[in-house]
Each structure stands twice: as C-alpha cells, then as structure tokens.
Design a protein around this motif. Structure first.
Motif, PDB file in Angstrom:
ATOM      1  N   LYS A  22       0.739  -1.367   0.000  1.00 18.54           N
ATOM      2  CA  LYS A  22      -0.031  -0.144  -0.079  1.00 18.54           C
ATOM      3  C   LYS A  22       0.665   1.278   0.051  1.00 18.54           C
ATOM      4  O   LYS A  22       0.433   2.215  -0.376  1.00 18.54           O
ATOM      5  N   ARG A  23       2.181   1.222   0.469  1.00 15.50           N
ATOM      6  CA  ARG A  23       2.829   2.540   0.446  1.00 15.50           C
ATOM      7  C   ARG A  23       3.990   2.364  -0.810  1.00 15.50           C
ATOM      8  O   ARG A  23       4.624   1.227  -0.998  1.00 15.50           O
ATOM      9  N   THR A  24       3.893   3.483  -1.570  1.00 14.63           N
ATOM     10  CA  THR A  24       4.630   3.462  -2.749  1.00 14.63           C
ATOM     11  C   THR A  24       6.254   3.146  -2.759  1.00 14.63           C
ATOM     12  O   THR A  24       6.759   2.039  -3.535  1.00 14.63           O
ATOM     13  N   GLY A  25       6.831   3.790  -1.845  1.00 13.64           N
ATOM     14  CA  GLY A  25       8.239   3.469  -1.579  1.00 13.64           C
ATOM     15  C   GLY A  25       8.409   2.278  -1.315  1.00 13.64           C
ATOM     16  O   GLY A  25       9.369   1.406  -1.871  1.00 13.64           O
ATOM     17  N   PHE A  26       7.948   1.740  -0.252  1.00 14.69           N
ATOM     18  CA  PHE A  26       8.034   0.282   0.174  1.00 14.69           C
ATOM     19  C   PHE A  26       7.760  -0.783  -0.758  1.00 14.69           C
ATOM     20  O   PHE A  26       8.359  -1.619  -0.803  1.00 14.69           O
ATOM     21  N   ALA A  27       6.706  -0.494  -1.630  1.00 16.09           N
ATOM     22  CA  ALA A  27       6.211  -1.596  -2.830  1.00 16.09           C
ATOM     23  C   ALA A  27       7.202  -1.423  -3.733  1.00 16.09           C
ATOM     24  O   ALA A  27       7.420  -2.715  -4.187  1.00 16.09           O
ATOM     25  N   ILE A  28       7.794  -0.326  -4.169  1.00 19.90           N
ATOM     26  CA  ILE A  28       9.009  -0.343  -5.117  1.00 19.90           C
ATOM     27  C   ILE A  28      10.199  -1.303  -4.578  1.00 19.90           C
ATOM     28  O   ILE A  28      10.682  -1.870  -5.385  1.00 19.90           O
ATOM     29  N   GLY A  29      10.483  -0.777  -3.300  1.00 20.27           N
ATOM     30  CA  GLY A  29      11.593  -1.570  -2.717  1.00 20.27           C
ATOM     31  C   GLY A  29      11.418  -3.037  -2.795  1.00 20.27           C
ATOM     32  O   GLY A  29      12.423  -3.605  -3.092  1.00 20.27           O
ATOM     33  N   ILE A  30      10.508  -3.438  -2.499  1.00 22.48           N
ATOM     34  CA  ILE A  30      10.176  -4.910  -2.341  1.00 22.48           C
ATOM     35  C   ILE A  30      10.026  -5.630  -3.819  1.00 22.48           C
ATOM     36  O   ILE A  30      10.444  -6.420  -3.871  1.00 22.48           O
ATOM     37  N   PHE A  31       9.517  -4.788  -4.687  1.00 18.36           N
ATOM     38  CA  PHE A  31       9.435  -5.144  -6.142  1.00 18.36           C
ATOM     39  C   PHE A  31      10.807  -5.270  -6.484  1.00 18.36           C
ATOM     40  O   PHE A  31      10.932  -6.631  -7.065  1.00 18.36           O
TER      41      PHE A  31
END
Length: 206
Positions: A172-181
């Motif tokens: 749900k959080r852009t920064g965290f989601a991109i990092g995990i991606f």
C-alpha cells in the motif's frame, strides 16, 4: 466492467507520471531495438570474418525473438507505473471513495487485474509492431517462424504486472512497494541463475 475501466481511465488520464512513463516506454521499445538493429548492421556485420556467420537478429526468422528479448529489459516501466497508480489509491484514499460510491472490494481488485492485462497486451502489441518494422527493414522474407516468442513475452509482461498489483495491494505504500518489487526481481534472477547452473550440472552428470 467497461464502466469500471472508464473510471480507471478518468483517474490516470491527467496523471503526469502516467504520460511520461508511457511515452518513455513506447519510445524505448523502438529506440532499444533500433540501437541493436543499427549496431548489428553497421558494426557487427563489418567486422572481419563476420560473413562466416550468417546470423541477423532482425531477419524474420529471428525478429520475433530478438524484439521480445530486447524489450524485456524495459518491462519494468509499465509494472512500476501500475504499482505507483495503485498505491496512490491508498495514499490519497480514493479506494475508500470508490467503495463508498458502491464499488465492491471484488470489483476494485478485478479492475486492477484487468488493467495489468491491458498493459501487458499493449506492451505485446508494441513488440509485434517493432518486430514487423525491423523485420521488413532487414530485407528478409516475411515469416511467422519464431512468433511464439511474442507469446512468451506476453507471459513475462503479465507476470511482472500482476506481481506489481500484488505488492501494491499488500504493501500500500509506494516507496516500500517499489523497494520490495526490486528485491523480488533481484531474488528471482539469482534463483533462476542457480537453477540454470543446477540444470547444467545435472545434464553433465547424467
């Protein structure tokens, strides 16, 4: 579902990041393949002894595979765009407004999956167009030989997009989601390389 897609379009059509990243991707597909095509035509083919190897990546026998392979390097762009679009739903609370307005949770997730499929189809269409352009530019005879690689490209594109949707819904959080991606993609590459090495070892030992 058409009405749901119209709602999604209204959300993204004026979003600057959507316009910029889509332009970068569209231009990137043709520019990347043009670079490979030009380097092969003007440099590789002029190397002494190159005539001994009769391989051209953009002859119609190879263009489907070459274009799919080259474009695969920038498939991150539409996946990242989807991730940004969907995490913004949670950041700006538009998902709550959609549900308040009568959209069910199942419809909310379903339309995101449909968007991922549409992005994959558009990416595949660009690959088909670029393959045709550079195939005809190579001067070779038209052939559907190897077009199955475009289907593999579609599977790769849709897998990237669906993973992006999954992470955007879970994190749900852009920064965290991109990092995990990116962590996922790095881990996937490492695992795939290890599996390739294992397969080669098993074949050698058998």
């Amino acid at each position: 579902m058409i009405n749901l897609l119209k709602i999604e379009w209204l959300k993204i059509k004026n979003y600057t990041a959507f316009k910029v990243m889509m332009i970068f991707f569209i231009v990137g597909v043709f520019a990347l393949n043009y670079i490979v095509f030009t380097v092969n035509k003007n440099i590789v083919n002029n190397v002494p002894g190159a005539g001994l190897v009769s391989f051209s990546p953009y002859n119609f026998e190879n263009t489907w595979q070459s274009t799919s392979y080259a474009t695969g390097f920038i498939l991150l762009l539409p996946a990242l765009l989807l991730l940004m679009l969907f995490t913004n739903e949670y950041t700006f609370k538009t998902h709550r407004q959609n549900i308040i307005d009568g959209l069910s949770r199942q419809q909310f997730i379903s339309v995101k999956i449909i968007m991922a499929i549409i992005f994959a189809l558009v990416s595949t269409l660009l690959v088909l167009i670029s393959a045709l352009i550079f195939g005809f530019a190579s001067g070779s005879t038209f052939s559907f030989h190897g077009i199955l690689f475009v289907g593999y490209f579609f599977l790769k594109a849709i897998s990237y997009n669906l993973i992006a949707v999954l992470f955007s819904v879970l994190v749900k959080r852009t920064g965290f989601a991109i990092g995990i991606f990116f962590i996922y993609l790095g881990s996937e590459n490492i695992v795939s390389q290890l599996l390739n090495v294992l397969c080669m070892k098993l074949k050698r030992d058998s």
